[in-house]
Scaffold this active site. Structure first.
Site, short mmCIF file in Angstrom:
data_model
loop_
_atom_site.label_atom_id
_atom_site.label_comp_id
_atom_site.label_asym_id
_atom_site.label_seq_id
_atom_site.Cartn_x
_atom_site.Cartn_y
_atom_site.Cartn_z
N ASP A 104 -1.45 -22.28 47.24
CA ASP A 104 -0.57 -21.94 46.12
C ASP A 104 0.67 -22.83 46.12
O ASP A 104 1.12 -23.27 47.17
CB ASP A 104 -0.16 -20.46 46.27
CG ASP A 104 0.46 -19.91 45.00
OD1 ASP A 104 0.36 -20.56 43.94
OD2 ASP A 104 1.04 -18.82 45.07
N HIS A 115 -0.96 -30.99 41.55
CA HIS A 115 -2.35 -30.75 41.92
C HIS A 115 -2.92 -31.95 42.68
O HIS A 115 -3.67 -31.81 43.63
CB HIS A 115 -3.19 -30.44 40.69
CG HIS A 115 -2.81 -29.14 40.03
ND1 HIS A 115 -2.64 -27.97 40.73
CD2 HIS A 115 -2.54 -28.83 38.73
CE1 HIS A 115 -2.30 -27.00 39.91
NE2 HIS A 115 -2.22 -27.50 38.68
N ARG A 150 -5.24 -20.80 32.10
CA ARG A 150 -4.19 -21.84 32.05
C ARG A 150 -4.44 -22.75 30.85
O ARG A 150 -5.54 -22.79 30.30
CB ARG A 150 -4.22 -22.67 33.33
CG ARG A 150 -3.85 -21.81 34.51
CD ARG A 150 -3.63 -22.64 35.75
NE ARG A 150 -3.17 -21.74 36.79
CZ ARG A 150 -2.50 -22.10 37.86
NH1 ARG A 150 -2.21 -23.36 38.05
NH2 ARG A 150 -2.11 -21.22 38.75
N LEU A 159 -18.16 -28.73 60.40
CA LEU A 159 -17.37 -27.76 59.62
C LEU A 159 -18.06 -27.42 58.30
O LEU A 159 -18.55 -28.31 57.60
CB LEU A 159 -16.00 -28.40 59.30
CG LEU A 159 -15.09 -27.62 58.35
CD1 LEU A 159 -14.46 -26.43 59.06
CD2 LEU A 159 -13.99 -28.52 57.78
C1 FPP Z 1 -2.11 -23.19 42.94
O1 FPP Z 1 -0.97 -23.87 42.52
C2 FPP Z 1 -3.24 -24.06 43.05
C3 FPP Z 1 -4.32 -24.06 42.23
C4 FPP Z 1 -4.48 -23.20 41.06
C5 FPP Z 1 -5.43 -24.96 42.43
C6 FPP Z 1 -5.59 -25.53 43.81
C7 FPP Z 1 -6.16 -26.86 43.62
C8 FPP Z 1 -5.99 -27.94 44.38
C9 FPP Z 1 -5.30 -27.97 45.67
C10 FPP Z 1 -6.53 -29.22 43.95
C11 FPP Z 1 -7.90 -29.22 43.44
C12 FPP Z 1 -8.92 -28.78 44.41
C13 FPP Z 1 -9.97 -29.52 44.84
C14 FPP Z 1 -11.01 -28.92 45.72
C15 FPP Z 1 -10.14 -30.90 44.46
P1 FPP Z 1 -0.28 -23.38 41.19
O2 FPP Z 1 -0.63 -24.33 40.12
O3 FPP Z 1 -0.64 -21.95 40.93
O4 FPP Z 1 1.22 -23.51 41.59
P2 FPP Z 1 2.42 -22.63 41.04
O5 FPP Z 1 2.14 -21.20 41.43
O6 FPP Z 1 3.59 -23.19 41.77
O7 FPP Z 1 2.46 -22.86 39.57
#
Ligand code: FPP
Length: 255
Positions: free
Chosen positions: A30, A47, A81, A141
């Site tokens: 997150d 991201h 989103r 893994l």
């Molecule tokens: C939360 O941050 C994260 C996500 C919704 C997606 C997680 C994705 C990645 C780490 C990258 C893509 C994954 C792969 C496997 C390539 P948020 O956007 O909710 O952050 P915020 O709460 O600060 O807005």
């Protein structure tokens, strides 16, 4: 190539108890958006930085001989989103799989997915299928990507499948037990998570591994996901190692 050989092992790492490395670590990644906002950058770059963080953590989990790493990469709720952000996340997933497959495979990583694949964009589906098929017989893994994953949706589809077996007289209601339910979950065959890490300070499961998390130790760290590095992973594991896991019993199962 993974650069462990050339990497200086942190001194603090010696404090990790090698006998109590969690078998299954699950991470709610997150804070990508807030990380980007703090820097005046578009969310997309948050991201992208999140993918970089994931690369390091996959390597380190592999090196620590953790058996399963589940990462919450896209939830059933994330479709709400803006379309551009969903597209970016899907593009990053496709790019990640394309770019990393060789290295993952060379390092014995097994790619799995938990979630509904057929609602993902076709190019992401095709990279996922390729990665899963190619790495299936590896010995290292298990990288379990929770994609289009929702804990409630997972339970609903399991209940439907179990009900169908009962209706077909393949299963008696009295025979339904934890093993049967486990076998219909997306995570069938995987051990329950021992440690669930959530970044960016939020104390919520957000529909993640609802059934499987029953006895997981939950560690919340303040860092946003792109800031989560090997050192933070070690800290979270150390916190886990200091926890007293009783599974509803008495300390160490003794009186
Ligand atoms: C939360 O941050 C994260 C996500 C919704 C997606 C997680 C994705 C990645 C780490 C990258 C893509 C994954 C792969 C496997 C390539 P948020 O956007 O909710 O952050 P915020 O709460 O600060 O807005």
């Amino acid at each position: 190539m993974w650069p462990w050989q050339s990497k200086k092992i942190d001194e603090e790492e010696t404090e990790l108890n090698q006998d109590r490395i969690p078998a299954h670590v699950a991470i709610i990644m997150d804070g990508n958006g807030r990380w980007a906002k703090k820097r005046g950058l578009p969310r997309a770059l948050g991201h992208r930085a999140g993918v970089e963080a994931l690369r390091d953590i996959v390597q380190e989990c592999s090196r620590l001989e953790i058996k399963v790493l589940t990462v919450f990469a896209f939830s059933t709720e994330n479709w709400r989103r803006p379309k551009e952000e969903v597209n970016i996340l899907m593009a990053l997933l496709t790019e990640y799989l394309k770019g990393e497959l060789k290295e993952l495979h060379d390092n014995q990583v097994i790619v799995r997915m938990s979630g509904v694949m057929d609602e993902l964009p076709l190019d992401a589906q095709s990279e996922l299928k390729k990665a899963i098929a190619q790495t299936r017989d590896n010995q290292g893994l298990i990288l379990n990507l929770a994609l289009n994953y929702g804990g409630r949706a997972e339970l609903i589809q399991a209940i439907r499948q179990v009900s169908a077996e009962v209706l077909k007289n393949n299963l008696k209601i009295e025979e339904i037990n934890e093993d049967i339910v486990n076998s219909y979950l997306y995570t069938a065959g995987l051990p329950d998570p021992d440690l669930i890490i959530r970044t960016s300070g939020e104390h919520r499961l957000s529909n993640f591994l609802l059934w499987q998390s029953s006895y997981a130790e939950i560690v919340v760290v303040p860092e946003y996901w792109p800031e989560f590095g090997i050192e933070t992973l070690h800290q979270a594991i150390r916190v886990y190692q200091q926890r007293d896991r009783r599974f509803g019993g008495i300390k160490d199962g003794r009186e």
